[in-house]
Scaffold this motif. Structure first.
Motif, PDB file in Angstrom:
ATOM      1  N   GLY A 162       0.814  -1.213   0.000  1.00  0.00           N
ATOM      2  CA  GLY A 162       0.000   0.000   0.000  1.00  0.00           C
ATOM      3  C   GLY A 162       0.840   1.251   0.000  1.00  0.00           C
ATOM      4  N   SER A 199      -2.518   5.460   3.730  1.00  0.00           N
ATOM      5  CA  SER A 199      -3.287   4.450   4.442  1.00  0.00           C
ATOM      6  C   SER A 199      -3.724   5.045   5.769  1.00  0.00           C
ATOM      7  CB  SER A 199      -2.442   3.192   4.651  1.00  0.00           C
ATOM      8  OG  SER A 199      -1.231   3.548   5.269  1.00  0.00           O
ATOM      9  N   GLU A 230      -4.605  -0.327  -6.757  1.00  0.00           N
ATOM     10  CA  GLU A 230      -4.705  -0.675  -5.335  1.00  0.00           C
ATOM     11  C   GLU A 230      -6.021  -0.234  -4.710  1.00  0.00           C
ATOM     12  OE1 GLU A 230      -1.234   0.706  -3.308  1.00  0.00           O
ATOM     13  OE2 GLU A 230       0.065  -0.403  -4.675  1.00  0.00           O
ATOM     14  N   HIS A 263      -8.259  -6.035  -3.050  1.00  0.00           N
ATOM     15  CA  HIS A 263      -8.149  -5.920  -1.615  1.00  0.00           C
ATOM     16  C   HIS A 263      -8.884  -7.060  -0.945  1.00  0.00           C
ATOM     17  CE1 HIS A 263      -7.413  -3.617   1.989  1.00  0.00           C
ATOM     18  NE2 HIS A 263      -8.638  -3.869   2.361  1.00  0.00           N
ATOM     19  N   LEU A 319      -9.967   0.390   2.642  1.00  0.00           N
ATOM     20  CA  LEU A 319      -9.366   0.332   1.319  1.00  0.00           C
ATOM     21  C   LEU A 319      -8.294   1.405   1.219  1.00  0.00           C
ATOM     22  CD1 LEU A 319     -12.518   0.137  -0.949  1.00  0.00           C
ATOM     23  CD2 LEU A 319     -10.858  -1.671  -0.584  1.00  0.00           C
ATOM     24  N   HIS A 356     -16.981  -6.285  -0.310  1.00  0.00           N
ATOM     25  CA  HIS A 356     -16.101  -5.599   0.633  1.00  0.00           C
ATOM     26  C   HIS A 356     -16.879  -5.000   1.802  1.00  0.00           C
ATOM     27  CE1 HIS A 356     -12.538  -3.453   1.942  1.00  0.00           C
ATOM     28  NE2 HIS A 356     -13.319  -2.418   2.149  1.00  0.00           N
TER      29      HIS A 356
END
Lengths: 318, 660, 368
Positions: free
Chosen positions: B3, B8, B579, B585, B591, C227
């Protein structure tokens, strides 16, 4: 398509009924003000005269009964007689007055639609171009000028100053075709000028919408030439709202012809209606309204049918 | 994947950008005052309002005062009587001034009734919907279609002739216009999600109507009111002219024209002019005002799909075209003139090559310029945009400066295009068969019958069931998936060398999307075409593309083989895009995100356009724009495949990457 | 569901039917009603997310609108905390609205263009807590903005001054303003770019972690739903054809339609996607090479509506609609394969479809 037309015809029946109700209510409203019988008896009416007339015209019956009777008369073609002259049938009066009006209104629509569409397309092809700007300015001015002012100017310029046509009067078609045409030319143009401008403006804007659409871009991306993009791809779609506007304009022209008829001294429906109001001759006004209502319904019907031709969605969903 | 390229954890709190959009109110007034016709109408109104409120200030004579001396009648303009006199020797100028009051009184009476009756009924009808709405609208349509003059006459005969009564009639008639408009807007607004949102919040219905619907209705209402005011004056004048409106002595414009009517043939046309001009100018300024308000509120219209922006000298590209490419673009810039002479650079230095039998995937978020690249390459740049630099070569021929007529011979024949909205790109008024036949007839010169036969074959080729019957149907009878098959059939009709598919499956359901992608790759194999596939969906690219071009902010960020872009992306943006996809993921955590938002074309950041959102940005990135550089192929040691990248740090970051 | 064993669910929909009557017209046959939702049941526990997926026309948004009292319900019940909220009387509407909120799809039209953020979010506070417009209310709006990752400067912004992602976060703030127990997110991220979509998804998850709100998350994008969700339901033409634990459904769908949907997701990896493509081509193309389109929701077949697109349809599928049977993922599945034919008994259909594909090559995709 036939099914669609039949359905539109059926749908016109309640419309007719609605117009009949509105028209009938005029006499009810007038009577509430005590006018009808008074009108027949004239100035200084005696109570005896009034009650006699009320009896004769059946004004004392309940309203639904009178409406039924009145409606029955109308369906059988009897529009009653003039309040001022019991010997003159309204239907006879109308059949005499209707032809000049029909001539002027239809001729003006013919001119208005033809030139309006041509100018609308010319303006839409190059928005912001010279043709577009010129037409827009002229159209804005013309829309602002009522037909009777245009009529006076035409009558003065073409007829009085130039002497090309007669300034007033109407020649029936049966008497002389050329004379008829000459007599309705100026009034029709006067009435047509705003129509041209209105049709032009609507077509210009709906053409602009159609030309901005994805399907025109896609057609251009398939190599379709300019003339075809305009004529085949954009125009049919742009005509749908334009036809609506033409329909409204046709109905409005029937009302607006009144003033033009006065300017050109033509004894048509318009002149008859105005006189009937000034003399408070309600049966004549009602007769006129019924005829106008019928015409408007016919126009609406024609508009609906053209939708069917122009828009496959409308045609197929019926 | 690591990541590392993207932020993040909780992202930073987002603050608004400096240059917020111009408020609609300011834009409205700026446009109004820049429109000379609008300024003219507003000035005319000021004059009218003064004439109405204080007529004595402007008038020179008593409008009723008669002077029946013979030589005082029917005068033309003089020093004493600026606009001459009428048949009673009354001063026409003063009568025209006083006439403004009659005009405004007419508008006031009729408009109060029209708006007061029309808007509430329209709101009610539109909000209620269903049977109630249909009943109200049915009655309204009946009244709507009757001539207003006639309805006014009906009221006048009941109430006796007078201007007030005439205007009551006109007001009632005009209320049908407001019912129609209000109801249409209400019906449309009611469907808007913000109304649902308000209901979900628990806002009461009256409040939704007054606080949510009415403000959105107001602009349309104001435009309508301006134009109807003009119509009211016109009809009022007509009724007065007919002698069933204002009193025959009043200085009303219609009455003045009535008087002029009986004498103009003998006494000269001047009698018509003063009242006529006042009337026409007033109606005109109402109409102009309505138009000006609409133009000032709306978006800039005026350009259509036919408008070709005047060509400018296109600066030549700096680099050579690839010799074997079907379509080759070099260094293409496209600009749009914006507000106040500002220029938006929509595309900057775009280069690409696509070869026969190859599929080039062009990927980017909205506003990246991917669709604009294709439109501009084909000479279809939407006006007023234009290409200002670069060169385009198609099938070995320089097509940068082709005329529209020359382009028309190539588009649809050698280049087929598939669009995003399959139904919107079909003409609703033309049968599908004729639309498919169109390119065959234009480019191949086929007869009508042959073209139809071929159209049926094409439909069968794209697996539309029952092709013969489908030819005679209209676009609205097709589902999105079927319509897109028609779009593919049309693009294939003339067996093009290049097929451009602009988001061909985006508007379709995911199960249909796969079928469309299969179909495109199937026809490509059969005809050995070059294909350019434009999409925002990296998954679609991964399936269909041989090579990939990643766009951001109107620039090419990276070009490489599909394998390299997905398995070892070199550009930080390509990596970040991959990504952030939920597909990349696993697990339930947060995410990875790309902070901030896509910059606007009017305010590109200086330096690298992705730098403000990039996790790797350094000072070098924000100081100058990185060039689009060639990347050496380490395996082959040469530049044959011409992988390109626009990142000053790509060589160092390439070492960090390598997550394949 | 994974824990339906507990006595009474917090929020549940039982056997929901929503039909849209076609307009009746004079002189013509009234067309049959559009059956938008047919017998749907689901339940959600506090702090958890139920994801509802389906393609356009599947009726998933109608479910949201039915729960939100925006459309009429033909049959079925909806309960919240033991209370019947199927048709909330107007006197109790405000109380209901304070517990159930929504975030709608289109970030452009779901905010009123004429209002600033302070009014858009503040109106909800005024309505539910009686706080009049002013500094106090603005402070509360600011706190909500902070919660969705936006600075207080956005208070005086109009929707047209914000990007799609920002607008969608304003929508979330508005929903949070009333401190609801359940938020229905109807395609809340569908209109957004990939890089913005992930921002909004994170905001939604963070809010759930902090407040314990439950979500009904409706979307057509399977990956986003996966998700977001603990449990997933799959809709096809108004029927909930499968529901169960999210991970387990994605790993082993028990309904061929679910398998078709999953196989249709393109993965951003050319190597992986090349394999998935072959799997996907099992579906959708009929043995003759033609394309089967879903039936119209106003004219559903008497059997299973997926039958004409199903690669493993049997005779019984044409005859009757299958009833829900328990699935291996703790939920339910509506497919005859589990009770007739191979009698899979609620297990994954993936292997069965693979084996059928091998035995009948006509069922595979590219043939022309």
């Amino acid at each position: 398509m036939a099914k669609y037309v039949a359905f539109r015809l059926l749908a016109a029946i309640p419309l007719l009924l609605a117009i009949a109700v509105i028209t009938f209510l005029i006499s009810v409203a007038m009577e509430a003000r005590g006018s009808i019988a008074g009108q027949v008896c004239g100035e200084g009416a005696t109570p005896e005269c009034i009650s006699a007339v009320e009896e004769e015209l059946g004004l004392n019956d309940p309203i639904p009964v009178r409406f039924g009777r009145w409606l029955g008369d109308i369906v059988s073609g009897d529009l009653g007689s003039s309040l001022l002259d019991q010997n003159t049938a309204v239907s006879a009066l109308i059949s005499e007055r209707i032809w000049p009006t029909i001539s002027i209104v239809s001729f003006s629509l013919l001119i208005g639609i033809t030139f309006g569409m041509l100018m609308g397309i010319a303006a839409a092809i190059r928005p912001g171009g010279l043709a577009d700007r010129t037409i827009s300015v002229v159209a804005a001015g013309v829309i602002a000028a009522p037909g009777f002012i245009m009529g006076m100017l035409l009558s003065w310029g073409i007829a009085v100053e130039l002497g090309w046509l007669d300034p007033v009067g109407y020649v029936p078609f049966s008497e002389s075709v050329v004379g008829w045409l000459k007599s309705i030319t100026l009034p029709s143009i006067a009435l047509a000028l705003p129509t041209i401008a209105i049709v032009q403006r609507q077509l210009r804007s709906s053409m602009a919408n159609a030309l901005q659409s994805r399907y025109v871009l896609a057609a251009r991306a398939r190599g379709v030439a300019r003339t075809k993009l305009i004529g085949r791809h954009a125009l049919p779609n742009a005509m749908v709202p334009t036809v609506t506007v033409i329909g409204f304009r046709a109905a409005a022209a029937i009302g607006l012809t009144t003033a033009v008829e006065i300017v050109f001294g033509i004894r048509g429906m318009g002149e008859m209606l105005v006189t009937s109001i000034i003399t408070r001759n309600v049966t004549v006004l009602q007769g006129g309204m019924i005829v106008v209502g019928l015409t408007v319904i016919t126009v609406n019907l024609l508009v609906d049918i053209s939708y069917g031709f122009l828009n496959p969605k409308v045609r197929l969903s019926r | 994947m690591t990541g590392a390229t993207v932020a993040s954890g909780p992202e930073p709190i987002e603050a608004p950008l400096e240059s917020a959009a111009e408020s609609p109110r300011r834009r409205f007034w700026r446009r109004m005052f820049r429109n000379p016709l609008a300024v003219f109408s507003m000035l005319w109104f000021v004059t009218l309002v003064v004439s109405w409120l204080a007529p004595d200030v402007l008038a020179t004579h008593d409008p009723f005062k008669q002077d029946v001396t013979l030589q005082r009648l029917f005068e033309t303009p003089s020093a004493d009587h600026w606009l001459g006199t009428d048949q009673f020797g009354r001063d026409l100028y003063s009568r025209v001034i006083y006439g403004a009051g009659f005009a405004f009184r007419s508008i006031f009476i009729a408009m109060s009734i029209a708006v007061g009756v029309g808007v509430p009924i329209g709101l009610f009808s539109g909000w209620k919907g269903g049977r109630v709405d249909r009943a109200i609208m049915w009655v309204n349509d009946v009244l709507f279609s009757l001539p207003i003059v006639l309805l006014a006459m009906a009221v006048i005969i009941v109430l006796t002739p007078s201007l007030t009564n005439a205007m009551i009639g006109v007001g009632i008639a005009m209320s049908t216009r407001f019912i129609r408009l209000t109801r249409a807007v209400t019906l449309a607004e009611k469907e808007e999600l913000y109304v649902d949102a308000a209901r979900i919040t628990g806002i009461s219905t009256p409040r939704i109507l007054t606080r949510y619907i009415v403000p959105n209705l107001l602009p349309a209402l104001v435009i309508q009111a301006a134009i109807i005011s003009g119509a009211i004056i016109l009809i009022g004048a007509t009724l007065s002219f007919l002698g069933i409106g204002a009193n025959l002595d009043d200085p009303d414009w219609g009455v003045m024209l009535n008087r002029a009517q009986s004498v103009f043939r003998q006494e000269g046309v001047w009698q018509i002019v003063p009242a006529g001009m006042a009337l026409v100018l007033t109606v005109l300024s109402f109409n102009l005002l309505g138009d000006a308000i609409r133009d000032a509120l709306g978006r800039d219209a005026g350009n259509n799909a036919l408008t070709v922006t005047k060509r400018v000298e296109v600066a030549p590209a700096q680099t050579e075209h690839a010799a074997d490419a079907v379509l080759s673009i070099r260094d293409m810039d496209v600009e749009f003139p914006g507000q106040g002479g500002k220029i938006s650079e929509i595309l900057n230095g775009v280069s690409l090559d696509v070869r026969a039998g190859e599929t080039l995937g062009v990927v980017g978020e909205s506003g990246s310029g991917k669709s604009m690249t294709m439109l501009s390459a084909l000479g279809l740049t939407p006006a007023p945009g234009r290409m200002t630099r670069g060169s385009v070569q198609f099938d070995g021929r320089d097509v940068t400066n082709l005329s529209e007529a020359e382009w028309a011979k190539i588009r649809g024949k050698d280049i087929g295009i598939i669009f995003q909205e399959p139904i919107a790109v079909l003409n609703p008024a033309i049968k599908v068969g004729s639309q498919i036949a169109e390119p065959l007839r234009i480019h191949m010169g086929m007869s009508k019958a042959d073209a139809r036969k071929r159209a049926a074959e094409l439909l069968a080729e794209v697996r539309v069931p029952d092709p013969e019957r489908r030819l005679d149907q209209y676009p609205h009878e097709f589902s999105g998936g079927m319509a897109q098959r028609v779009g593919i059939a049309m693009a294939l009709a003339c067996e093009p060398k290049l097929l451009i598919a602009d988001e061909p499956s985006t508007a379709l359901d995911v199960t249909v999307q796969g079928q469309i992608l299969d179909l495109i790759s199937e026809v490509q194999e059969r005809h050995q075409m070059a294909v350019i596939l434009i999409t925002h969906d990296l998954g679609v690219i991964a399936e269909a593309a041989d090579r990939v071009l990643v766009m951001y902010g109107g620039q090419v960020m990276e070009t490489a083989s599909a394998h390299d872009v997905f398995l070892s992306p070199k550009h930080p943006y390509s990596r970040a895009l991959l990504e952030t996809m939920p597909q990349s993921h696993d697990g339930q955590g947060e995410l990875p995100v790309i902070a901030g938002m896509v910059p606007s074309a009017t305010a590109w950041p200086t330096g690298c356009r992705f730098a403000p959102r990039c996790g790797f940005a350094t000072d070098a990135c924000t100081s100058s724009m990185p060039p689009l550089e060639r990347v050496a192929d380490p395996a082959q040691g040469d530049l044959v495949q011409a992988d390109l990248i626009r990142c000053v740090r790509h060589s160092e970051l390439g070492l960090v990457g390598g997550t394949a | 569901m994974s824990d339906t064993s507990s006595s009474r669910p917090f929020f549940s929909v039982n056997d929901l039917h929503v039909h849209f009557a076609a307009r009746s017209r004079l002189f013509r046959e009234t067309p049959p009603p559009v059956k938008a939702v047919n017998g749907l049941s689901l339940s959600i526990e506090p702090g958890r997310t139920f994801g509802l997926v389906g393609e356009s026309g599947s009726g998933k948004s109608t479910v949201a609108r039915a729960i939100l009292q925006l459309v009429d319900i033909k049959a079925g019940t909806i309960t919240l905390d033991g209370e019947d909220v199927t048709n909330v009387p107007s006197g109790k509407e405000l109380a209901f609205r304070s517990r159930v909120q929504a975030v709608l799809q289109d970030p452009f039209s779901s905010l009123n263009q004429v209002h600033q953020t302070r009014t858009i979010v503040g109106d909800a506070i005024t309505r539910h807590f009686g706080v009049k417009a002013g500094a106090d209310r603005d402070n509360r709006v600011s706190a909500l903005l902070d919660e969705v990752g936006m600075s207080p400067e956005f208070l005086d912004h109009y929707p047209y001054e914000m990007s799609g992602g920002q607008r969608q976060r304003i929508s979330i703030a508005r929903a949070l303003a009333v401190e609801p127990d359940l938020i229905i997110a109807d395609e809340a991220t569908s209109a957004l770019d990939v890089s913005i979509q992930s921002q909004v998804i994170n905001v939604l998850k963070r809010v759930q972690a902090e407040t314990g709100v439950a979500y009904l998350f409706i979307a057509h994008d399977l990956e986003v739903v996966k998700h977001m969700s603990d449990d997933v339901g799959v809709m096809y033409l108004g029927y909930l054809v499968e529901k169960g634990d999210a991970e387990r459904i994605y790993d082993g769908p028990a309904h061929p339609y679910t398998e078709m949907l999953i196989a249709s997701i393109p993965m951003p990896n050319p190597v992986v996607q090349a394999e998935r493509r072959a799997l996907r081509q099992t579906f959708g193309t009929q043995p003759g090479g033609g394309i089967a389109e879903p039936p119209s929701p106003s004219n559903l077949p008497k059997g299973c509506p997926f039958e004409n697109r199903c690669p493993v349809a049997m005779d019984i599928c044409r005859e009757e609609m299958p009833e829900p049977t328990p699935g291996h993922h703790g939920g339910e599945v509506r497919c005859h394969l589990h009770t007739s034919g191979p009698e899979l008994g609620g297990e994954s259909v993936v292997h069965f479809i693979e084996s059928q594909k091998l035995s009948s090559p006509a069922g595979s995709g590219s043939a022309v």
